[in-house]
Design an enzyme around this catalytic site. Structure first.
Site, mmCIF file in Angstrom:
data_model
loop_
_atom_site.group_PDB
_atom_site.id
_atom_site.type_symbol
_atom_site.label_atom_id
_atom_site.label_comp_id
_atom_site.label_asym_id
_atom_site.label_seq_id
_atom_site.Cartn_x
_atom_site.Cartn_y
_atom_site.Cartn_z
ATOM 1 N N CYS A 1 0.828 -1.193 0.000
ATOM 2 C CA CYS A 1 0.000 0.000 0.000
ATOM 3 C C CYS A 1 0.868 1.250 0.000
ATOM 4 O O CYS A 1 0.437 2.306 -0.436
ATOM 5 C CB CYS A 1 -0.922 0.003 1.218
ATOM 6 S SG CYS A 1 -0.086 -0.352 2.760
ATOM 7 N N PHE B 1 -8.549 -14.606 5.432
ATOM 8 C CA PHE B 1 -9.930 -14.418 5.881
ATOM 9 C C PHE B 1 -10.164 -15.024 7.267
ATOM 10 O O PHE B 1 -11.200 -15.646 7.524
ATOM 11 C CB PHE B 1 -10.925 -15.000 4.872
ATOM 12 C CG PHE B 1 -10.915 -14.302 3.544
ATOM 13 C CD1 PHE B 1 -11.356 -12.986 3.425
ATOM 14 C CD2 PHE B 1 -10.446 -14.949 2.414
ATOM 15 C CE1 PHE B 1 -11.340 -12.335 2.198
ATOM 16 C CE2 PHE B 1 -10.428 -14.307 1.182
ATOM 17 C CZ PHE B 1 -10.875 -12.990 1.081
ATOM 18 N N ALA B 2 -9.186 -14.859 8.157
ATOM 19 C CA ALA B 2 -9.307 -15.370 9.522
ATOM 20 C C ALA B 2 -10.129 -14.378 10.341
ATOM 21 O O ALA B 2 -9.635 -13.333 10.758
ATOM 22 C CB ALA B 2 -7.931 -15.573 10.145
ATOM 23 N N ARG B 3 -11.379 -14.725 10.542
ATOM 24 C CA ARG B 3 -12.300 -13.828 11.234
ATOM 25 C C ARG B 3 -13.267 -14.641 12.092
ATOM 26 O O ARG B 3 -13.801 -15.653 11.638
ATOM 27 C CB ARG B 3 -13.101 -12.999 10.231
ATOM 28 C CG ARG B 3 -12.235 -12.212 9.245
ATOM 29 C CD ARG B 3 -13.059 -11.608 8.140
ATOM 30 N NE ARG B 3 -12.221 -10.965 7.126
ATOM 31 C CZ ARG B 3 -12.704 -10.416 6.014
ATOM 32 N NH1 ARG B 3 -13.996 -10.425 5.788
ATOM 33 N NH2 ARG B 3 -11.883 -9.862 5.145
#
Length: 278
Positions: free
Chosen positions: A123, A260-262
């Site tokens: 970024c 996507f560890a949520r």
């Protein structure tokens, strides 16, 4: 009708320096038929100059925090140095904007850093010159493993907002958790910077990374996986997505890649044998 340059006028009148990493500014929030003015925090990004053995090495846009760990992590990730013992001296300027390092270096890696640069997908745009060459033959073969519930619990703790994020919404975090539960954490405007910094902190503490997990907030692309391979970190976890090249690199070099560890779920893309079910 809104007067032209209203925001600039307010900002010049009320701009306040809050601390080393943030500034307070006046913002105008517009709705369909109205607007409101309010004070808000923004991140204070600055150009940090790194010097190696008396010569300018590189400049990075970063926040003025953990500059010593940042340069050490960067040099290790680029194979310019092979260990902390290669560092002979390290000094941060009084204003915090310059870091001076004297070290025993790999001349080949140093020259390659500037000969053949790869634009990264960070970024805060960066370059790497040794990422692909330095880890071509590396493979992480450790059998270190964790229960899925433990990974999700550690990710939940990592995902808690920090004051800097709450104030600005403009930083990435990286945390390395060691086998005994000890962890190191850093923040920066760039996800690459955050990882280099946290690796540098662990290196400064002379801890072993071979049984550790790296938690990050950003997407897991190829160059993020490379950093894990370079430092023998077997498991990397993000709440964000992974890229195809990231999956390929992780598969080929023995990294357990988790995205996507949520909450109560996560996607394991490679080397799932390190993730144990209760």
């Amino acid at each position: 009708m809104t007067a032209l340059l209203r925001t600039e006028a307010l900002a010049s009148a009320f701009l306040k320096k809050e601390n080393n990493n943030t500034k307070k500014v006046i913002v105008e929030k517009f709705f369909e038929d109205s607007f409101e003015s309010f004070e808000d925090f923004v991140i204070k990004d600055e150009k940090i100059d790194f010097y190696l053995n008396g010569e300018k090495l590189i400049s990075v846009m970063s926040i003025k925090e953990h500059q010593d760990a940042h340069i050490i992590g960067f040099l290790l990730s680029e194979a310019v140095i092979s260990s902390f013992e290669d560092i002979k001296s390290l000094k941060i300027s009084e204003d915090g904007l310059s870091v001076f390092v004297k070290a025993d270096i790999s001349n080949i890696a140093y020259e390659n850093l500037f000969k053949q640069k790869t634009l990264t997908s960070g970024c805060c745009v960066g370059v790497t010159g040794n990422a692909e060459k330095a880890f071509d033959c590396s493979f992480i073969s450790t059998q270190y493993s964790l229960k899925s519930t433990q990974i999700l619990k550690q990710m939940s703790e990592f995902n808690k907002s920090s004051k800097l994020f709450d104030d600005t919404g403009c930083v990435h975090k990286a945390r390395i958790v060691l086998e005994d539960g000890t962890y190191f954490e850093t923040e920066d405007i760039g996800r690459h910077n955050a990882i280099d910094k946290v690796i540098g902190l662990v290196t400064l503490s002379k801890k072993d990374l071979k049984k550790s997990v790296l938690y990050v907030t950003g997407r897991l692309s190829n160059e993020m996986v490379v950093k894990c391979v370079m430092h023998k970190i077997p498991i990397v976890v993000s709440k964000a997505a992974v890229t195809f090249e990231g999956i390929k690199a992780a598969s080929e070099h023995g990294v357990t890649l988790i995205g996507f560890a949520r909450e109560h779920r996560m996607n394991v893309y490679t080397h799932s044998g390190r993730v144990l079910i209760d």
